[in-house]
Design a protein around this motif. Structure first.
Motif, short mmCIF file in Angstrom:
data_model
loop_
_atom_site.label_atom_id
_atom_site.label_comp_id
_atom_site.label_asym_id
_atom_site.label_seq_id
_atom_site.Cartn_x
_atom_site.Cartn_y
_atom_site.Cartn_z
N GLU A 1 48.01 44.86 47.34
CA GLU A 1 48.38 46.27 47.24
C GLU A 1 48.86 46.82 48.58
O GLU A 1 49.65 47.78 48.63
CB GLU A 1 47.18 47.09 46.74
N ASN A 2 48.41 46.19 49.67
CA ASN A 2 48.78 46.64 51.01
C ASN A 2 49.86 45.75 51.63
O ASN A 2 49.98 45.67 52.86
CB ASN A 2 47.55 46.69 51.92
N LYS A 3 50.62 45.08 50.78
CA LYS A 3 51.80 44.31 51.18
C LYS A 3 51.47 43.10 52.05
O LYS A 3 52.33 42.62 52.80
CB LYS A 3 52.81 45.21 51.92
N GLY A 4 50.23 42.57 51.92
CA GLY A 4 49.91 41.32 52.59
C GLY A 4 50.50 40.15 51.82
O GLY A 4 51.12 40.32 50.76
N ARG A 5 50.28 38.94 52.33
CA ARG A 5 50.88 37.75 51.72
C ARG A 5 49.79 36.72 51.44
O ARG A 5 48.89 36.51 52.26
CB ARG A 5 51.92 37.16 52.68
N ALA A 6 49.86 36.07 50.27
CA ALA A 6 48.84 35.09 49.90
C ALA A 6 49.43 33.99 49.05
O ALA A 6 50.30 34.23 48.20
CB ALA A 6 47.70 35.77 49.14
N LEU A 7 48.95 32.78 49.29
CA LEU A 7 49.20 31.63 48.43
C LEU A 7 47.85 31.24 47.83
O LEU A 7 46.93 30.87 48.56
CB LEU A 7 49.80 30.47 49.23
N VAL A 8 47.72 31.36 46.51
CA VAL A 8 46.44 31.16 45.84
C VAL A 8 46.52 29.93 44.94
O VAL A 8 47.44 29.81 44.12
CB VAL A 8 46.07 32.40 44.99
N ILE A 9 45.57 29.02 45.09
CA ILE A 9 45.46 27.83 44.23
C ILE A 9 44.23 28.03 43.34
O ILE A 9 43.12 28.25 43.85
CB ILE A 9 45.30 26.55 45.06
N SER A 10 44.43 27.95 42.03
CA SER A 10 43.35 28.30 41.10
C SER A 10 43.38 27.41 39.87
O SER A 10 44.39 26.74 39.58
CB SER A 10 43.48 29.76 40.68
N THR A 11 42.27 27.42 39.16
CA THR A 11 42.22 26.86 37.80
C THR A 11 42.30 28.02 36.82
O THR A 11 42.57 29.15 37.20
CB THR A 11 40.93 26.06 37.59
N GLN A 12 42.00 27.73 35.55
CA GLN A 12 42.17 28.73 34.49
C GLN A 12 41.23 29.92 34.61
O GLN A 12 41.36 30.87 33.83
CB GLN A 12 41.95 28.09 33.11
N VAL A 13 40.28 29.91 35.55
CA VAL A 13 39.36 31.04 35.67
C VAL A 13 40.09 32.34 35.97
O VAL A 13 39.54 33.42 35.78
CB VAL A 13 38.29 30.80 36.75
N SER B 1 38.10 28.52 41.94
CA SER B 1 37.74 27.74 40.74
C SER B 1 36.23 27.81 40.60
O SER B 1 35.54 28.41 41.44
CB SER B 1 38.20 26.27 40.85
N THR B 2 35.69 27.17 39.59
CA THR B 2 34.23 27.14 39.45
C THR B 2 33.59 26.16 40.41
O THR B 2 32.37 26.00 40.40
CB THR B 2 33.83 26.76 38.01
N ASN B 3 34.38 25.52 41.25
CA ASN B 3 33.82 24.65 42.28
C ASN B 3 33.21 25.47 43.42
O ASN B 3 32.46 24.94 44.23
CB ASN B 3 34.90 23.72 42.84
N ILE B 4 33.54 26.78 43.49
CA ILE B 4 32.89 27.69 44.43
C ILE B 4 31.96 28.62 43.66
O ILE B 4 32.06 28.74 42.44
CB ILE B 4 33.92 28.49 45.26
N THR B 5 31.08 29.28 44.36
CA THR B 5 30.08 30.12 43.69
C THR B 5 30.74 31.36 43.07
O THR B 5 31.79 31.81 43.54
CB THR B 5 29.00 30.59 44.68
N PRO B 6 30.12 31.93 42.03
CA PRO B 6 30.65 33.16 41.43
C PRO B 6 30.82 34.29 42.46
O PRO B 6 31.76 35.06 42.38
CB PRO B 6 29.62 33.51 40.37
N LYS B 7 29.89 34.38 43.41
CA LYS B 7 30.01 35.43 44.42
C LYS B 7 31.28 35.25 45.24
O LYS B 7 32.01 36.22 45.52
CB LYS B 7 28.79 35.42 45.34
N GLN B 8 31.58 34.02 45.65
CA GLN B 8 32.80 33.78 46.42
C GLN B 8 34.04 34.08 45.59
O GLN B 8 35.01 34.65 46.09
CB GLN B 8 32.84 32.34 46.91
N ARG B 9 34.02 33.73 44.30
CA ARG B 9 35.17 34.02 43.45
C ARG B 9 35.40 35.54 43.37
O ARG B 9 36.53 36.01 43.50
CB ARG B 9 34.96 33.45 42.04
N ARG B 10 34.34 36.28 43.15
CA ARG B 10 34.47 37.72 43.03
C ARG B 10 34.96 38.34 44.33
O ARG B 10 35.86 39.19 44.35
CB ARG B 10 33.13 38.34 42.62
#
Length: 835
Positions: free
Chosen positions: A593-605, A573-582
């Motif tokens: 793409e390499n078949k890893g697993r992730a649970l991502v919590i995000s806002t509209q960004v 979210s925008t609560n972290i820096t743009p560098k961290q988001r990127r």
């Protein structure tokens, strides 16, 4: 004694002859409006020359010349020159009216000339705020009841006028190209008559459209555009002349650059078998190209087109390809190649699409592109690095800034803020580039993200620009918003494209769930699918959900470095820096793409333009177009048999606060009747959503701003309760605090040794500005801007120790203010924040 030795040398800038500057600006302003796509080309280019040669006439006073040579300031600001130039410009255009081309409403040109010259060192203001009431000038040089800035300007003018009269002969010798100066600096010039004429024009402008002799809204809008164009041409020519900078040479672009680039990619891929989505993409792009190739220039000029297609079909390349084809046709038609402006709402998408365009140019143009890259392709937003190369040379940053802000390039990739604050604008630095939109091709990507209350205003202003400036618009969208009612579809049957899509299926419920129940459902869905993207409306809610899920021990948290294992819990979210988001988005793309697993919590960004592909996504209730945007992050490449999109409303999720009650109610009603939707049905339900929401939303804001536009109310009428153009904002202002985050020792060292010393504490303004332009990209990569309401209880120190100003988080105090997983630390009891 030789006459040349007696002749006074008047200067406009140190070492620059005033005579030369006036003529150079006049010619430059005229040239900027000398475009065959401009409907009133002859009138506006002639007026541009008149205001260019008039704008600095006030610099002939001895007060200005003394100020220029010694820096001396005078009481009553006698060294100022804007008002004198404005008076002369309006008087000169009145004198020249009979010889100017016969155009309907050309009688208003003196007001436009007066306003443009008066404000050429500032922002445009409403003529009503600048023109003193003539009844108070009837006994000139006595002044009636006039106060404020107008009074100061009039008092100074009387003294400046006498000063100019005393130098009349010398001025006439110095500026023989303008013989009218002789009459202006004589008793034949009647100050009251001039302002009486301007007053009568003001009265006509102020009439309501239904009154006798009044202008229609459309006619007023044309005058508003004339003013903006004249102002644009004047200030841009003035700045280039003062900097001794030439405009860049226009460069050729072949119309097959995209076609060649995609063919090269295809031949290099060595894929034995294409996926279905690849076949659809190739067929779509081919059909779009064939359609545009058949269009004639007459069918293109001033038209609004729509390129409507589902996510993932390559609209970006198809739009650029179409624009290059159109550019070739219009170049042949007008003899001037149109610039291509690609505009998007979000900076992260701009960088992504700019990189794609850059690759097209680099791979097809080779060394020619590298030598003058920015002359071919320019990115312009408030965080972009300021660089400009010409013939392999990096020009000084102050010149690079001029070229960037004027859009002196063949293709410009920019933000909605830059584009819309230019066309519905009043500010000097935004309006400087307006003239470069004459005959241009503007691609509007994700236009539905524009606030719906501005849709009617947007449609009317663009229609005015298309009709008067020959602008060509390509609306690029997957949801076809109701902004341009008569847009021409480039792909002849876009609905057929959506019918073919079956990558995802949407499951919607409209019943709100309590926080715990909602999070339990997220756990169940994550167990069911290999990875899951969760998008909610507010930072507050995203943080609460992340903390709840983190307590369950789901996956490795992402801090600064990529986690070691193959299952991650990621916050965005925008609560972290743009560098961290990127960094997180790039790492996620590789993980998935390499078949890893992730649970991502995000806002509209993460909603629009992020090229990432999940097997399943969850979205809290929101506008239907936003929900469909999130669906575009699911099974994006069609590699799975089906992707799953879940709409799960959470209690107190903030939809009404962020988007408004009407958007939530309409979305809930439509989803109640369609609880399961195939991807082929998305476009239909979103169109229904746009129709109903637009019908229920008030158009009052658009109507007020359109009225301001058609009345030339730019800014400055503080006593007026009606709206000004300056009230138009794409990003609604809110009280925010700017904080630099030292994520590492190296960040802190750079901030203190470079940015603080060369920008914050540097006394020399030119050095300070140049350093800021050099460092601003890196600065903003580490900036967060939380609302003051949620930052107030945990404010980090200011950099320079003052009460207000830029704040920073020292590296040795990072843990007090900032969590590397979730960003800025704040209290949940405060009002929910949008982003």
């Amino acid at each position: 004694m030789c006459k040349d030795k007696l002749q006074i040398r008047y200067e406009s800038h140190p070492g620059v002859r005033l005579h030369d500057h006036l003529l150079e600006v006049a010619k430059g302003a005229q040239m900027r409006l000398d475009h065959p796509a401009l409907k009133q080309r002859e009138l506006l280019r002639d007026v541009a020359w008149l205001i260019g040669v008039s704008h600095d006439l006030g610099k002939y006073t001895s007060y200005f010349q003394e100020y220029l040579s010694s820096g001396k300031r005078y009481q009553d600001n006698l060294e100022r020159h804007g008002f004198v130039g404005a008076v002369f410009a309006s008087w000169l255009t009145i004198k020249k009216l009979p010889t100017l081309p016969e155009v309907r409403h050309k009688e208003f040109v003196p007001i436009l000339a007066y306003t443009a010259v008066h404000r050429h060192h500032g922002h445009l203001q409403s003529p009503e705020a600048l023109i003193p009431r003539s009844p108070e000038l009837k006994n000139w040089p006595s002044i009636g009841i006039i106060v404020g800035e107008q009074r100061h300007a009039l008092d100074a003018f009387k003294i400046q006028w006498d000063n100019l009269i005393n130098q009349r002969s010398a001025i006439l010798d110095d500026l023989p190209e303008i013989p009218e100066v002789a009459e202006f600096l004589s008793d034949k010039f009647c100050f009251y008559d001039l302002f009486h004429n301007l007053d009568k024009l003001l009265y006509r402008l102020s009439k309501n459209p239904d009154e006798d002799g009044a202008l229609s809204e459309e006619e007023g809008a044309v005058l508003c555009l004339w003013e903006q164009l004249l102002f644009s041409a004047l200030i841009d020519a003035d700045k280039f002349s003062a900097a001794k900078l030439e405009r860049t040479q226009r460069l050729p672009l072949n119309d097959d650059l995209v076609k060649r680039y995609l063919e090269n990619l295809e031949s290099a891929s060595n894929k034995p078998q294409r996926k279905a989505i690849d076949r659809h993409r190739i067929a779509f792009q081919k059909k779009v190209r064939q359609r545009v190739e058949r269009l004639t220039a007459q069918e293109i000029v001033g038209k609004i087109f729509s390129l409507t297609a589902p996510t993932g079909l390559g609209k970006t390349f198809a739009a650029l390809d179409s624009a290059l084809l159109i550019r070739k046709k219009l170049d042949k038609h007008f003899g001037i190649p149109p610039r291509i402006v690609y505009s998007l709402p979000f900076i992260n998408i701009i960088e992504q699409n700019y990189d794609q365009f850059y690759n097209v140019m680099r791979c097809t143009l080779g060394e020619t592109f590298k030598q003058s890259a920015e002359n071919f392709l320019l990115r312009h937003h408030h965080l972009a690095e300021i660089e400009y190369h010409v013939n392999n040379e990096n020009i000084p940053v102050e010149h690079a800034l001029l070229l960037t802000e004027s859009w002196e390039s063949e293709i410009i990739v920019t933000t909605f803020v830059q584009l819309f604050q230019t066309i519905i604008g009043y500010k000097n630095r935004f309006l400087r580039k307006l003239h470069n939109l004459i005959g241009a091709i503007v691609i509007l990507d994700e236009i539905q993200s524009l606030p719906m209350e501005y849709w009617p205003l947007t449609g009317k202003v663009f229609e005015t620009l298309c009709r008067e400036m020959g602008l060509v618009v390509i609306q690029m969208t997957a949801t076809r918003p109701l902004i341009f009612q008569n847009a021409i579809e480039i792909y002849p049957d876009p609905q057929s494209l959506f019918i073919k899509q079956s990558r995802t299926k949407m499951y919607a419920t409209t019943e709100e769930r309590d926080f715990e129940d909602w999070c339990d459902e997220i756990l169940d869905l994550y167990c069911k699918h290999e990875s899951l993207l969760v998008v909610v409306n507010t930072v507050r809610m995203s943080l609460q959900i992340y903390e709840w899920l983190s307590a369950k021990g789901l996956g490795a948290p992402f801090e600064l470095e990529v986690p070691d294992n193959k299952e991650w819990l990621v916050y965005i979210s925008t609560n972290i820096t743009p560098k961290q988001r990127r960094d997180r988005l790039n790492a996620l793309k590789s993980l998935l793409e390499n078949k890893g697993r992730a649970l991502v919590i995000s806002t509209q960004v993460i909603e629009a333009g992020v090229d990432i592909d999940f097997p399943a996504v969850v979205r809290d209730i929101g506008p239907l177009d936003s929900i469909v945007q999130v669906a575009g992050r699911c099974n994006r490449e069609g590699q799975r048999e089906k992707g799953y999109v879940y709409v799960l409303p959470i209690k107190d999720g903030g939809c009404s606060q962020v988007y408004g009650v009407i958007h939530r109610l309409v979305a809930q009603r439509l989803l109640t009747t369609s609880q399961q939707l195939d991807e082929s049905e998305y476009s239909r339900i979103v169109e229904n959503y746009f129709l109903e929401a637009k019908e229920r939303l008030s158009q009052e804001r658009s109507d007020e701003l359109w009225k301001a536009y058609s009345r030339l109310r730019y800014d400055g009428l503080m006593q007026c309760e009606e709206a000004n153009i300056s009230d138009f904002h794409l990003i609604e202002g809110k009280d925010q605090v700017s904080i630099f985050v030292s994520l590492t020792d190296e960040d802190e060292e750079w901030f203190l040794k470079n940015f603080k010393s060369q920008v914050l504490t540097e006394k020399d303004m030119l050095k300070r500005n140049n350093a800021y332009l050099k460092y601003r990209t890196r600065l903003h990569e580490h900036m967060i801007s939380p609302s003051i309401q949620r930052a107030i209880l945990n404010l980090p120190p200011t950099v320079l120790g003052e009460k207000e100003g830029l704040r920073w988080i020292p590296y040795n105090q990072l843990g007090d203010y900032y969590d590397l997983k979730t960003g800025f630390k704040w209290q949940f009891g405060e009002k929910a924040c949008v982003w």
